[in-house]
Design a protein around this motif. Structure first.
Motif, PDB file in Angstrom:
ATOM      1  N   PRO A  34      29.227 -79.074  31.224  1.00 41.87           N
ATOM      2  CA  PRO A  34      28.706 -79.564  29.969  1.00 41.87           C
ATOM      3  C   PRO A  34      29.552 -80.295  28.975  1.00 41.87           C
ATOM      4  O   PRO A  34      29.302 -80.380  27.781  1.00 41.87           O
ATOM      5  N   TRP A  35      30.985 -80.428  29.335  1.00 41.79           N
ATOM      6  CA  TRP A  35      31.658 -81.263  28.547  1.00 41.79           C
ATOM      7  C   TRP A  35      32.202 -82.539  28.608  1.00 41.79           C
ATOM      8  O   TRP A  35      32.286 -82.821  29.841  1.00 41.79           O
ATOM      9  N   GLU A  36      32.151 -83.306  27.488  1.00 44.54           N
ATOM     10  CA  GLU A  36      32.389 -84.737  27.846  1.00 44.54           C
ATOM     11  C   GLU A  36      33.600 -84.967  28.227  1.00 44.54           C
ATOM     12  O   GLU A  36      33.755 -86.031  29.296  1.00 44.54           O
ATOM     13  N   SER A  37      34.859 -84.326  28.062  1.00 42.86           N
ATOM     14  CA  SER A  37      36.090 -84.768  28.554  1.00 42.86           C
ATOM     15  C   SER A  37      36.256 -84.630  30.065  1.00 42.86           C
ATOM     16  O   SER A  37      36.754 -85.281  30.759  1.00 42.86           O
ATOM     17  N   PHE A  38      35.244 -83.727  30.606  1.00 41.92           N
ATOM     18  CA  PHE A  38      35.205 -83.609  32.207  1.00 41.92           C
ATOM     19  C   PHE A  38      34.781 -85.030  32.867  1.00 41.92           C
ATOM     20  O   PHE A  38      35.329 -85.320  33.800  1.00 41.92           O
ATOM     21  N   TYR A  39      33.672 -85.649  32.167  1.00 41.76           N
ATOM     22  CA  TYR A  39      33.083 -86.913  32.792  1.00 41.76           C
ATOM     23  C   TYR A  39      33.990 -88.178  32.265  1.00 41.76           C
ATOM     24  O   TYR A  39      33.964 -89.072  33.045  1.00 41.76           O
ATOM     25  N   GLY A  48      37.894 -79.666  31.288  1.00 41.32           N
ATOM     26  CA  GLY A  48      36.676 -79.622  30.156  1.00 41.32           C
ATOM     27  C   GLY A  48      37.272 -79.708  28.912  1.00 41.32           C
ATOM     28  O   GLY A  48      36.663 -79.348  28.074  1.00 41.32           O
ATOM     29  N   PHE A  49      38.555 -79.968  28.695  1.00 39.83           N
ATOM     30  CA  PHE A  49      39.216 -79.998  27.811  1.00 39.83           C
ATOM     31  C   PHE A  49      40.103 -81.085  27.531  1.00 39.83           C
ATOM     32  O   PHE A  49      40.798 -81.310  28.502  1.00 39.83           O
ATOM     33  N   GLY A  50      39.868 -82.283  26.663  1.00 36.44           N
ATOM     34  CA  GLY A  50      40.639 -83.508  26.725  1.00 36.44           C
ATOM     35  C   GLY A  50      40.436 -84.359  25.383  1.00 36.44           C
ATOM     36  O   GLY A  50      40.235 -83.818  24.408  1.00 36.44           O
ATOM     37  N   GLN A  51      40.653 -85.599  25.460  1.00 33.00           N
ATOM     38  CA  GLN A  51      40.658 -86.455  24.518  1.00 33.00           C
ATOM     39  C   GLN A  51      39.356 -86.276  23.651  1.00 33.00           C
ATOM     40  O   GLN A  51      39.354 -86.181  22.370  1.00 33.00           O
ATOM     41  N   ALA A  52      38.130 -86.388  24.385  1.00 28.75           N
ATOM     42  CA  ALA A  52      36.750 -86.329  23.590  1.00 28.75           C
ATOM     43  C   ALA A  52      36.778 -84.994  22.868  1.00 28.75           C
ATOM     44  O   ALA A  52      36.161 -84.855  21.817  1.00 28.75           O
ATOM     45  N   TYR A  74      34.090 -75.594  23.972  1.00 28.42           N
ATOM     46  CA  TYR A  74      35.104 -76.868  23.220  1.00 28.42           C
ATOM     47  C   TYR A  74      33.892 -77.597  22.450  1.00 28.42           C
ATOM     48  O   TYR A  74      32.675 -77.798  22.591  1.00 28.42           O
ATOM     49  N   GLU A  75      34.560 -78.527  21.429  1.00 31.78           N
ATOM     50  CA  GLU A  75      33.743 -79.372  20.545  1.00 31.78           C
ATOM     51  C   GLU A  75      32.975 -80.322  21.149  1.00 31.78           C
ATOM     52  O   GLU A  75      32.149 -80.942  20.805  1.00 31.78           O
ATOM     53  N   ASP A  76      33.390 -80.718  22.423  1.00 34.45           N
ATOM     54  CA  ASP A  76      32.615 -81.925  22.993  1.00 34.45           C
ATOM     55  C   ASP A  76      31.580 -81.245  24.100  1.00 34.45           C
ATOM     56  O   ASP A  76      31.181 -82.268  25.062  1.00 34.45           O
ATOM     57  N   HIS A  77      31.162 -80.334  23.920  1.00 30.66           N
ATOM     58  CA  HIS A  77      29.955 -79.485  24.623  1.00 30.66           C
ATOM     59  C   HIS A  77      28.869 -80.548  24.440  1.00 30.66           C
ATOM     60  O   HIS A  77      28.459 -80.848  23.103  1.00 30.66           O
TER      61      HIS A  77
END
Length: 158
Positions: A34-39, A48-52, A74-77
């Motif tokens: 459910p994290w933007e960084s993953f995609y 699941g933890f990155g630039q996004a 993570y904040e990008d969830h």
């Protein structure tokens, strides 16, 4: 002791809980992260933890918000991105009634840019992962409503 089986539109709550767990928790890993960084990751083994995540932290900070939860998401969830958007919309509504002045984070252009570059930019990939693992489930339908709402709101703000 009697067991009460709650249902929502014929879908038992226990099945919804199982669907959520299989999709977003595991075992062993989430079937649909459910994290933007993953995609957005270019890696063969996305995380699941990155630039996004950093981008969302900056956006939240600029809006005077912070994530404080017991499960350390993570904040990008996707849920946090949609909550952030709902806060921007709330602020826009207050601004329209004269309650809030000079808040650039909820200007039409800023909200539209956020929608396009964050949740709308990856919700389709999340939905595809959900459909692959749990086709025709409730979460697929919820994501479909979210995607349609994001598309409509973004178009309205142009």
């Amino acid at each position: 002791m009697a067991y009460l089986r709650l249902q929502w539109l014929g879908y038992p709550v226990e099945l919804a809980s199982t669907e959520f767990t299989r999709l977003f928790i595991g075992p062993p890993n989430p079937a649909a992260a459910p994290w933007e960084s993953f995609y957005r990751s270019k890696s063969e083994n996305p995380i699941g933890f990155g630039q996004a995540t950093f981008e969302m932290r900056d956006l939240l900070r600029a809006a005077g918000l912070q994530v404080s939860n017991e499960n350390n998401q993570y904040e990008d969830h996707i849920g946090l991105e949609l909550l952030y958007l709902s806060e921007l919309c709330r602020r826009r509504a207050e601004e329209a009634t004269g309650c809030l002045v000079d808040d650039e984070v909820c200007a039409d252009e800023a909200v539209q840019a956020f929608i396009e570059s964050h949740p709308l930019g990856w919700v389709e990939a999340l939905r595809s992962a959900v459909q692959e693992s749990h086709p025709q489930g409730n979460i697929d339908r919820i994501l479909g409503v979210a995607e349609a709402s994001l598309t409509s709101l973004s178009a309205d703000l142009r």
